[in-house]
Motif scaffolding. Structure first.
Motif, mmCIF file in Angstrom:
data_model
loop_
_atom_site.group_PDB
_atom_site.id
_atom_site.type_symbol
_atom_site.label_atom_id
_atom_site.label_comp_id
_atom_site.label_asym_id
_atom_site.label_seq_id
_atom_site.Cartn_x
_atom_site.Cartn_y
_atom_site.Cartn_z
ATOM 1 N N ALA A 11 0.790 -1.337 -0.225
ATOM 2 C CA ALA A 11 -0.180 0.211 -0.177
ATOM 3 C C ALA A 11 1.288 1.207 -0.093
ATOM 4 N N ILE A 12 2.680 1.606 1.055
ATOM 5 C CA ILE A 12 2.790 2.197 0.559
ATOM 6 C C ILE A 12 4.109 2.248 -0.696
ATOM 7 N N ALA A 13 3.802 2.970 -1.083
ATOM 8 C CA ALA A 13 4.262 3.770 -2.393
ATOM 9 C C ALA A 13 4.533 5.259 -2.852
ATOM 10 N N GLU A 14 5.541 5.089 -4.032
ATOM 11 C CA GLU A 14 5.739 6.566 -4.264
ATOM 12 C C GLU A 14 4.692 7.199 -4.526
ATOM 13 N N ALA A 15 4.438 8.564 -4.441
ATOM 14 C CA ALA A 15 3.796 9.578 -5.019
ATOM 15 C C ALA A 15 2.581 9.160 -3.893
ATOM 16 N N LYS A 16 2.333 9.019 -3.124
ATOM 17 C CA LYS A 16 1.190 8.826 -1.970
ATOM 18 C C LYS A 16 1.757 9.396 -1.592
ATOM 19 N N GLU A 17 0.783 9.746 -0.853
ATOM 20 C CA GLU A 17 0.244 11.000 0.160
ATOM 21 C C GLU A 17 0.466 10.830 1.263
ATOM 22 N N LEU A 18 1.525 11.002 2.479
ATOM 23 C CA LEU A 18 1.142 10.386 4.113
ATOM 24 C C LEU A 18 0.684 11.605 4.836
ATOM 25 N N PHE A 19 -0.569 10.789 5.723
ATOM 26 C CA PHE A 19 -1.066 11.283 6.548
ATOM 27 C C PHE A 19 -0.304 11.665 7.770
ATOM 28 N N SER A 20 -0.939 12.028 9.464
ATOM 29 C CA SER A 20 -0.123 12.091 10.427
ATOM 30 C C SER A 20 -1.517 11.245 10.273
ATOM 31 N N ALA A 21 -2.249 10.515 12.079
ATOM 32 C CA ALA A 21 -3.223 10.211 12.522
ATOM 33 C C ALA A 21 -4.427 11.003 12.518
ATOM 34 N N SER A 22 -4.434 12.387 12.710
ATOM 35 C CA SER A 22 -5.292 13.033 12.862
ATOM 36 C C SER A 22 -6.072 13.469 11.323
ATOM 37 N N GLY A 23 -5.319 12.975 10.173
ATOM 38 C CA GLY A 23 -5.362 13.526 9.141
ATOM 39 C C GLY A 23 -5.012 14.595 8.444
ATOM 40 N N THR A 24 -3.825 15.474 8.395
ATOM 41 C CA THR A 24 -3.047 16.696 9.191
ATOM 42 C C THR A 24 -2.235 15.850 7.937
ATOM 43 N N LEU A 25 -1.762 16.560 6.392
ATOM 44 C CA LEU A 25 -0.834 16.622 5.356
ATOM 45 C C LEU A 25 0.363 16.357 5.837
ATOM 46 N N MET A 26 1.157 14.955 5.371
ATOM 47 C CA MET A 26 2.633 15.265 6.331
ATOM 48 C C MET A 26 3.301 15.468 4.797
#
Length: 177
Positions: free
Chosen positions: A65-80
């Motif tokens: 599920a974790i691949a390049e060009a995907k967005e990473l979010f915090s547990a609260s939903g904030t874009l990291m």
């Protein structure tokens, strides 16, 4: 009964409304300080950073599920940030070998074997961060090497450790572009 005489006018003393002036002055100072704080807050420097984060012992069903060009979010939903690079390696399982103790300490040796069901995931994430003092902040959350963060990528939620944070190099523009 006392009658009012139009010829006699009562003179009122003029008083300077000190309380009102002090209140208006206090409000003006508060507005000036608030506007100064807001304008200075907007002057924070924004830099592009890349940080490395490691997720250990991720089940193999989620490692895809974790691949390049995907967005990473915090547990609260904030874009990291956006995943710039992803690398998956086998997790190492350590088990104690009770048959062969060390002679000097009495401690037992352990064996390391690659896990069949879990992987370690290393990500390089690119994000726009605010530089405040000597620290980097993503939407008010500090990021620094050694910190543990709860993060989500579509399909996976886990706890990872930030390994390093560096300012991303911006490629120089060539003449004519």
């Amino acid at each position: 009964m006392a009658m009012r005489n139009d010829n006699q006018q009562t003179k009122k003393k003029f008083r300077l409304p000190l309380f009102d002036i002090a209140l208006l002055l206090l409000i003006a100072i508060a507005v000036a300080a608030g506007s100064y704080w807001v304008t200075q807050r907007d002057d924070r420097e924004t830099v592009t950073v890349q940080y490395a984060i490691r997720f250990e012992n991720v089940e193999n069903t989620y490692s895809g599920a974790i691949a390049e060009a995907k967005e990473l979010f915090s547990a609260s939903g904030t874009l990291m940030g956006e995943v710039a690079s992803a690398r998956v390696t086998r997790s190492v399982e350590k088990t104690f070998d009770l048959r062969t103790p060390y002679q000097e300490n009495g401690e037992y040796r352990y064996t390391e074997t690659p896990s069949e069901s879990h992987s370690d995931i290393y990500l390089i994430v690119t994000a726009e961060a605010e530089l405040i003092g000597n620290g980097y902040f993503l939407h008010g959350n500090r990021i620094a090497a050694g910190m543990t963060v709860d993060a989500m990528v579509v399909g996976y939620t886990g706890q990872g450790e930030i390994l390093s944070v560096v300012v991303a190099e911006v490629p120089a523009q060539q003449d004519g572009e």
